[in-house]
Design an enzyme around this catalytic site. Structure first.
Site, mmCIF file in Angstrom:
data_model
loop_
_atom_site.group_PDB
_atom_site.id
_atom_site.type_symbol
_atom_site.label_atom_id
_atom_site.label_comp_id
_atom_site.label_asym_id
_atom_site.label_seq_id
_atom_site.Cartn_x
_atom_site.Cartn_y
_atom_site.Cartn_z
ATOM 1 N N TYR A 13 -15.153 65.582 -13.835
ATOM 2 C CA TYR A 13 -14.383 66.790 -14.147
ATOM 3 C C TYR A 13 -12.879 66.532 -14.163
ATOM 4 O O TYR A 13 -12.160 67.051 -15.023
ATOM 5 C CB TYR A 13 -14.714 67.907 -13.151
ATOM 6 N N CYS A 152 -7.328 69.108 -3.119
ATOM 7 C CA CYS A 152 -7.126 70.447 -3.685
ATOM 8 C C CYS A 152 -6.954 71.487 -2.578
ATOM 9 O O CYS A 152 -6.051 72.334 -2.645
ATOM 10 C CB CYS A 152 -8.274 70.819 -4.620
ATOM 11 N N ASN A 313 -8.466 74.210 -8.701
ATOM 12 C CA ASN A 313 -8.652 72.941 -7.974
ATOM 13 C C ASN A 313 -8.614 71.732 -8.891
ATOM 14 O O ASN A 313 -8.206 70.640 -8.483
ATOM 15 C CB ASN A 313 -9.979 72.954 -7.214
#
Lengths: 346, 67
Positions: A13, A152, A313
């Site tokens: 991601y 994050c 995040n």
């Protein structure tokens, strides 16, 4: 002249977010994106939003060319085992993992329960939060060699608490953090299986989250407790910090402290309005954005300060912050490629 | 010597918000009783005096958030 960049481990991601940002970055030429398992396949195989945006194919890490900057998006401890190799390939390496966030090897061992594979590199790595270390990312015309990513959750805590820490206001802080499912990464697990994850309000780290170490390192020693809960959200972090202050303060004092810290910051916005639906930070509107929205209030009965920070995040908590660091280190316009303000409604 | 009277073409006039001390800006000379909103903290303000320019919190209307 464009900055030539490559991404190692671009199938996850954070790698996908880096690709999205760098493909549209006005000062960047994307040289390579590696994934051992996807070598030879187009980027959109795992990042469908990038279909028709690039002809680039994933390559194996060994074929990543020499670059001005290399982003490492590898699993925990891989970057630290391979760091010399990547520093030989690029003037600036930005590692998005947790491997180079903590400067002290003993602290790393205490939180990660293993010795650091490259402890000599820890002291010189710049912690990748521009709001704290912008000047260390570029010295004169020299870019930093190694910049760490940021946790994050740590970013949400650090940005919520930083002005209060600078003002000497924190006697004790308790951070209650709500997070989305993308924090767990692209690899499926029993916990991310849809029937288990959907609708969950799961207290997955009531105590002992590793990101607390980053807050103590960056903001100094004060009693800090952290609890993290997974909620029904794909992207986003909301930190609600409860601060028991060292002295009585009023809202004007908080405004002064937060303005002093963030008035000149391009990606921190103060959201502390007295009325309206969007009067305090909410990660929902920040999806895809590099903004951190920070707000605060005071309980008039107890004097407790509540400080909030909302981020995406994958952006301010990972890829967006990393691109911001690259921009600074390479002498580019700091907000370049990071202008997307998020969606509303979404 | 008295202060110059602001006009519509002069620099914006600002006065500190009584809630957060942020600058509340008026593009035109404000009138007594005029309502303004602080762009920082969002409170509604009333101009209680124009000379000197003084702002006070306007009475709040309670919200129903449906919760």
């Amino acid at each position: 002249m464009s900055v030539r960049v490559s991404i190692v481990g671009a199938s996850g991601y954070t790698g996908g977010e880096l690709l999205r940002l760098l493909l549209d970055h006005p000062g960047v030429e994307l040289a390579a994106a590696s994934s051992r398992s996807l070598a030879g396949q187009p980027l959109h195989r795992v990042h469908p939003n990038l279909r028709a945006r690039s002809d680039l194919l994933f390559t194996v890490p060994e074929e990543v060319p020499a670059s001005d900057a290399i982003f490492l998006c590898m699993p925990h401890s891989h970057a630290s085992r391979e760091i010399d190799r990547w520093l030989d390939k690029a003037q600036t390496v930005i590692d998005l993992s947790a491997d180079f966030r903590l400067r002290d090897p003993a602290t790393y061992r205490a939180w990660y329960e293993e010795d650091h594979p490259a402890p000599a590199r820890l002291a010189s790595a710049v912690y990748g939060l521009p709001e704290l270390h912008r000047h260390a990312m570029r010295s004169g015309s020299e870019p930093a060699r190694l910049i760490s990513g940021v946790g994050c959750n740590a970013t949400a805590m650090n940005l919520a608490l930083l002005p209060l820490a600078r003002a000497g206001l924190i006697e004790r802080a308790i951070c209650d953090i709500k997070v989305g499912s993308s924090e767990a990464g692209a690899e499926p697990s029993a916990g991310s299986h849809h029937p288990e994850r959907a609708g969950a309000v799961r207290s997955y780290a009531p105590v002992g989250h590793r990101h607390a170490a980053e807050v103590t390192q960056e903001l100094g020693e004060f009693p800090l407790d952290v609890s993290i809960t997974s909620i029904e959200m794909v992207r986003g972090v909301l930190c609600t910090a409860h601060i028991f202050p060292t002295r009585h303060v009023e809202m004007k004092d908080l405004w002064k402290a937060y303005r002093a810290a963030y008035a000149a910051e391009p990606f921190v916005r103060l959201v502390a309005e007295k009325s309206g639906l969007h009067r305090l930070p909410d990660p929902k509107i920040l999806a895809g954005s590099n903004y951190a929205d920070v707000g605060f209030d005071i309980d008039p009965r107890s004097g407790r300060i509540v400080a909030l920070c909302a981020i995406d995040n994958l952006m301010k908590g990972a890829a967006g912050s990393a691109v911001q660091c690259m921009n600074i280190a390479r002498g580019l316009d700091e907000p370049a490629g990071l202008g997307f303000p998020g969606l509303h409604p979404c | 010597m008295s202060a110059p009277t602001p006009t519509a073409t002069s620099q914006p006039i600002t006065s500190p918000c009584p809630e957060c001390e942020g600058p509340v800006r008026f593009d035109r000379p404000p009138l007594a009783g005029q309502v303004a909103r602080c762009t920082d903290c969002g409170v509604e303000l009333e101009v209680t005096s124009t000379s000197p320019l003084t702002l006070a919190l306007a009475p709040e209307v309670e919200e129903d958030w449906g919760e």
